[in-house]
Design a protein around this motif. Structure first.
Motif, short mmCIF file in Angstrom:
data_model
loop_
_atom_site.label_atom_id
_atom_site.label_comp_id
_atom_site.label_asym_id
_atom_site.label_seq_id
_atom_site.Cartn_x
_atom_site.Cartn_y
_atom_site.Cartn_z
N GLY A 1 0.79 -1.23 0.00
CA GLY A 1 0.00 0.00 0.00
C GLY A 1 0.82 1.27 0.00
N ARG A 2 2.06 1.22 -0.46
CA ARG A 2 2.96 2.38 -0.43
C ARG A 2 2.46 3.56 -1.27
NH1 ARG A 2 4.67 6.41 -1.60
NH2 ARG A 2 6.78 7.22 -1.78
N PHE A 3 1.81 3.29 -2.38
CA PHE A 3 1.45 4.34 -3.33
C PHE A 3 -0.02 4.71 -3.21
CE2 PHE A 3 4.86 1.74 -5.20
CZ PHE A 3 5.88 2.69 -5.21
N ASP A 4 -0.30 6.00 -3.45
CA ASP A 4 -1.68 6.48 -3.41
C ASP A 4 -1.93 7.41 -4.59
OD1 ASP A 4 -0.55 8.97 -2.74
OD2 ASP A 4 -1.06 8.80 -0.62
N ALA A 5 -3.10 8.05 -4.59
CA ALA A 5 -3.48 8.93 -5.70
C ALA A 5 -2.51 10.10 -5.87
CB ALA A 5 -4.90 9.44 -5.49
N ASP A 6 -1.94 10.61 -4.78
CA ASP A 6 -0.97 11.70 -4.89
C ASP A 6 0.30 11.23 -5.61
OD1 ASP A 6 -2.65 13.51 -3.63
OD2 ASP A 6 -1.70 13.26 -1.66
N ASP A 7 0.75 10.02 -5.29
CA ASP A 7 1.91 9.46 -6.00
C ASP A 7 1.59 9.30 -7.48
OD1 ASP A 7 3.80 8.84 -3.72
OD2 ASP A 7 2.09 7.61 -3.11
N ALA A 8 0.42 8.77 -7.77
CA ALA A 8 0.02 8.57 -9.16
C ALA A 8 0.00 9.91 -9.90
CB ALA A 8 -1.34 7.88 -9.24
N ALA A 9 -0.60 10.93 -9.31
CA ALA A 9 -0.67 12.25 -9.95
C ALA A 9 0.72 12.84 -10.17
CB ALA A 9 -1.53 13.20 -9.11
N GLY A 10 1.61 12.66 -9.19
CA GLY A 10 2.97 13.19 -9.32
C GLY A 10 3.74 12.52 -10.45
N ILE A 11 3.63 11.20 -10.54
CA ILE A 11 4.36 10.48 -11.60
C ILE A 11 3.68 10.68 -12.95
CG2 ILE A 11 5.21 8.21 -12.36
CD1 ILE A 11 6.72 9.47 -9.95
N GLU A 12 2.38 10.86 -12.98
CA GLU A 12 1.69 11.19 -14.23
C GLU A 12 2.16 12.55 -14.77
OE1 GLU A 12 -2.35 10.77 -12.96
OE2 GLU A 12 -2.41 8.63 -13.48
N ALA A 13 2.37 13.52 -13.89
CA ALA A 13 2.90 14.82 -14.32
C ALA A 13 4.32 14.67 -14.87
CB ALA A 13 2.87 15.81 -13.15
N LEU A 14 5.10 13.81 -14.24
CA LEU A 14 6.45 13.53 -14.72
C LEU A 14 6.40 12.89 -16.10
CD1 LEU A 14 9.52 13.47 -14.12
CD2 LEU A 14 9.14 11.25 -13.05
N ALA A 15 5.51 11.92 -16.27
CA ALA A 15 5.36 11.26 -17.57
C ALA A 15 4.98 12.25 -18.67
CB ALA A 15 4.33 10.13 -17.49
N ALA A 16 4.09 13.17 -18.35
CA ALA A 16 3.69 14.19 -19.33
C ALA A 16 4.87 15.07 -19.73
CB ALA A 16 2.54 15.02 -18.77
N LEU A 17 5.67 15.46 -18.75
CA LEU A 17 6.86 16.27 -19.04
C LEU A 17 7.82 15.52 -19.95
CD1 LEU A 17 8.73 18.77 -18.32
CD2 LEU A 17 9.75 17.24 -16.63
N LEU A 18 7.98 14.22 -19.70
CA LEU A 18 8.99 13.43 -20.42
C LEU A 18 8.54 12.95 -21.79
CD1 LEU A 18 10.31 11.27 -17.46
CD2 LEU A 18 11.35 13.32 -18.45
N ALA A 19 7.27 13.10 -22.11
CA ALA A 19 6.72 12.53 -23.34
C ALA A 19 7.49 12.93 -24.59
CB ALA A 19 5.25 12.91 -23.48
N THR A 20 8.02 14.12 -24.63
CA THR A 20 8.79 14.55 -25.80
C THR A 20 10.30 14.56 -25.54
OG1 THR A 20 8.57 16.88 -25.18
CG2 THR A 20 6.90 15.97 -26.66
N ARG A 21 10.70 14.04 -24.38
CA ARG A 21 12.12 14.10 -24.01
C ARG A 21 12.78 12.74 -23.88
NH1 ARG A 21 12.17 19.17 -19.71
NH2 ARG A 21 10.88 20.53 -20.99
N ILE A 22 12.00 11.68 -24.10
CA ILE A 22 12.61 10.34 -24.05
C ILE A 22 12.33 9.59 -25.35
CG2 ILE A 22 12.51 10.18 -21.55
CD1 ILE A 22 10.15 8.24 -21.85
#
Length: 160
Positions: free
Chosen positions: A139-160
């Motif tokens: 149970g380590r991850f929650d909705a806040d973790d998901a939102a934070g990593i989703e924002a990271l994924a959006a940033l990286l979409a054109t950089r990886i």
């Protein structure tokens, strides 16, 4: 040289905001996707507490192939019909799993993993990679973790 320091006892949204700023600084203007993934895996490892694995799987010819990561050695190839990473890539949706042992078809690359968060990285409507975080804590991850990593994924979409 980059030096990013943050206390891990801050509210999660503050931690992820700082992670996003650091990720932007590290990847802005760098055209090499593998280099960017390597730096981001290290950054996530530094910023996000209670992980035993953090990294990327890249979509190559219809399957996930191991990319840069921090943690123990991992599975090299993951079919899209297997595991949490495969589910994220196949559906294009974030997978937040409180207990990996209860997830049908879970792939146990590290027996110590108990919970997992996998976020797809999409470009032009297609999944190009997933960001995979594992924790030895159930149970380590929650909705806040998901939102934070989703924002990271959006940033990286054109950089990886």
């Amino acid at each position: 040289m980059y030096a990013f320091d943050i206390a891990t006892d801050v509210p999660k949204m503050e931690l992820y905001a700082e992670l996003l700023k650091a990720a932007d600084a590290l990847t802005a203007g760098e055209p090499d996707g593998v280099a960017n993934m390597a730096n981001i895996a290290a950054l996530v490892w530094q910023f996000v507490p209670d992980l035993n694995w953090a990294g990327f799987y890249r979509m190559i010819e219809g399957e996930l192939v191991l990319g840069p990561f921090q943690g123990k050695s991992a599975c090299i190839r993951i079919p899209l019909d297997k595991g949490v990473c495969g589910a994220a890539a196949r559906t294009g949706t974030t997978q937040l799993v409180e207990d990996v042992h209860a997830f049908p078809g879970h792939i146990a690359c590290d027996a110590a993993s108990r919970s997992e968060l996998v976020v797809p990285v999409e470009r032009d409507g297609s999944v190009i990679a997933v960001i995979d975080l594992d924790s030895p804590l159930p149970g380590r991850f929650d909705a806040d973790d998901a939102a934070g990593i989703e924002a990271l994924a959006a940033l990286l979409a054109t950089r990886i």
